[in-house]
Structures are given as structure tokens and as C-alpha cells.
Enzyme design. Sequence first.
Site, PDB file in Angstrom:
ATOM      1  N   GLU A 325       0.844  -1.194   0.000  1.00  0.00           N
ATOM      2  CA  GLU A 325       0.000   0.000   0.000  1.00  0.00           C
ATOM      3  C   GLU A 325       0.877   1.240   0.000  1.00  0.00           C
ATOM      4  OE1 GLU A 325      -4.073  -1.203   2.386  1.00  0.00           O
ATOM      5  OE2 GLU A 325      -2.507  -0.167   3.491  1.00  0.00           O
ATOM      6  N   CYS A 326       0.664   2.133  -0.938  1.00  0.00           N
ATOM      7  CA  CYS A 326       1.339   3.425  -1.017  1.00  0.00           C
ATOM      8  C   CYS A 326       2.858   3.237  -0.923  1.00  0.00           C
ATOM      9  CB  CYS A 326       0.793   4.384   0.028  1.00  0.00           C
ATOM     10  SG  CYS A 326       1.143   6.120  -0.332  1.00  0.00           S
TER      11      CYS A 326
END
Length: 438
Positions: A325-326
Site C-alpha cells: 500500500e502506497c
Amino acid sequence: MTQGLMISAPASGTGKTTVMLGLLRALRDRGLRVQPFKSGPDYIDPAFHRAASGREAYNLDSWAMTPDLMDAIAAQAGDADIVLAEGSMGLFDGVAKPGAAGHGSSAELAQRMGWPVVLVVDVSGQAQSAAAVALGFARYWPDLPFAGVIVNRVASPRHERLVRLGMEAAGLRVLGALPRRGDLVLPERHLGLVQAVEHPDLERAICDYAGFLRDHVDVDALAEYARSGRAVRQGMLPPPPAQRIALARDAAFSFTYPHLLEGWRRAGAQVLPFSPLADDVPDPDADLVWLPGGYPELHAGQLAAAGRFREALRAHARTRPVHGECGGYMALGAGLIDKQGTRHEMAGLLGLVTSYAQRKMHLGYRRAELVQAMPGFAQGAALRGHEFHYSTIVAQPDAPLADVRDAQGDVVAETGSRKGHVSGTFFHLIAEDRGEVL
């Protein structure tokens, strides 16, 4: 439901986080079990709340979460004596179009839970006029429970008297008056506050905040304004995406919403932390490796040098899923270019190349419909989350993971991607969108 208060403000930057941390510790020092919550998708503040209260802090978000999920998270207050929830931005600020249960404002949360609002008002540059601001907030939603105000950044005893006169004339309770203190400021960087684990002396800072609040706020009297909220139903937290989850946890990978981790553990999943920065390897028996967001751009050289970690990650990805994530997504890519323009080689499991030399802010809620499966979710599933970073995509050759849109319904270019067993998103997952109506 446990008695509670919502600590909010007319706008960001008024000092509500300092007030929140000071109150959490001051009430804890009185022997109370204090449960913190954070309104909205902020993933930095809850770690500070945990340090101040000694209890896990959870996000509550009416745009991303259904009423049932909010109830299940609110029930984590459990045996607490009092709840303190910190608002985000200004009290009524939210997005234009409603999501799973609302627009994401702190006022919605306070109203839904029945927690009276304590408004932290920065009175710099005004005196009696501050009462007009506070009165507007107190009356804007007539049925919103409102406890009173804490005035902040008071310049002098004379200034305090004038502010109190205005509040008295408006019929508003002043619950405390905080003198201007330039030293009571939390350090910040581009995503807001620095992470709690990076604060040079967080315990001393929190003790200072608590002492400051005790000196200028009647903490016992303020706690008496807390009101028992509505009864919440015990419900299911989000299920785990696998049974044995190797979770990256260090200064580069730290942003995972606490309600997700609690849901995974309650469902019997094993969460197995490891540190890529220490060149740790994920548990070889893990079913899934999950790289959360954080600040990989600040540690890009160290990650590029973590050979054991990268080789183990590649070995895992040959047969089992890896998701990022990210910041975790960026670390799975081919390269990360730091703000000085230097490229650092990442894991190379995806073709993604990102750059901080070409800064652009990406901020807001996200709703994603998966065009390919990812760990825990089948193709076609709809997810709600939040994105906040300053990186720019230089290359993304892999197949898109999802059709991603913002809270307005407009298409977002950051689709995430998937290649083999590896997937990644720029948004941080909050909850699955099961299509429940408001």
C-alpha cells in the site's frame, strides 16, 4: 456505551492535537481508562493517542465505513471509563458526496455517537469576536451536542478576560484557557506530524502537554460534560486476507489502520512483524507478505541495500501473494527516485517507478472496483480507502489493479497494478464497500 467527548475545532492548526494528547494523559493520570478515537482517515495521530492513553486508538470514518463497522470499532471502548475522539480539519468539514454512512465530518461522528463537542478555538488576533465564531459552530447544527470551548493561544490575562466576556455574553461555557506556548508544538513533515516512533522524546512531550492542560483546564469538570453515547452493536471487524500474514513494521512501513489488524487477529490470523530496514526476511511460512505505507522515500538507500529482505520477498512472490500500500507499493516497484533526483533500486516485483523529485500531492478518499483480485478480495469487489502522498509515477507498465475514483466520483489515474502474485495500491485500505445504503 462509554461516556465520551469530541475534541474538535473550527479549522486545522488550532492546537486540538496538543489538547487531545494532554487530556488523554491527564485523565489517565487520574486513574481513568481513556479510549481514544480519531475521526477520519488520518493514520498518524492514532499512534500519538496510543502513546498518551496506553490503549490502541482507532479511526472512525462515516465516508469509508458502514454504520455496522463504525459500531464494531466503537465497541472497542469496552471497559474504558471515558472516550475522547479527536476531530479532523474543521468540525463540519467533509466531502461533498456522501459515502458509506455520511460525508466524513467530525460533526457527523459526534452526532451519531452522542459525544458532546469541545471546540478548541485559536483566539490569536481577536478577543470578544472569538465568541461569534464559537457561537456559529455551536448553533450551526441545533441538535449537535455541544459542551463548550477551550480557548487557545491566549496572549495575556487581559486578553483572556476579554475573550471570556464575549463567550459569557454568547452563553458559551469556557472549559479552559491556554496561554500561548511556542514550545508545545509537535514536529511536522510533508504528510503532517512526524511518526510517533520518530519523536525525539515523545513521553516527555506528552507529560508536558498533560501538565499544561492541568494548569489551565479543569480536567475533572471537563470530564463531567462527557455524555453516554448511543448503544453500539458488537459487530464483525474486517476479516484477514490470509491466515499467516508477514507484516512489514518499522519507520519506513508503519501505516496500517488499527481496526484492520484487530479484525485479523480476532479472526485467528497470525500477524508476523518484520523490519525491511533491518534487512529482516518475512516469515518463510507466511501465506501473505503485506507492506504497509509509510516513508520509504526517507530510507530509500537503506531499502536498496537490504539484500536479504529483497531476495526473500522475491522468493515468496514466486508462489504466494505479496501486497503493498502506497509506500509499500513503491517499495515493490523497480525504482524510487528521491527528492535529490537519485534513483534507488527497489524489489523489482512490479515495474512501477516513482519520483519525489517531481512532487505532486495526491490526497483524498478513494473508491476502487477491482479489475483483478488482490489478497482478501475477489475481482469485482469494491473497496474504500484513502490516499495521501507526494510521489509522481514515472513508469507503471503492469496491468491495472482497479478502477479508482475519488469521493466526487471522478476517475483517479493511480489505479494500482498487479503482476503475477504481486499487487499494490496507492490508497490505504479502510473497508470493503458491500453496497449498503445510508
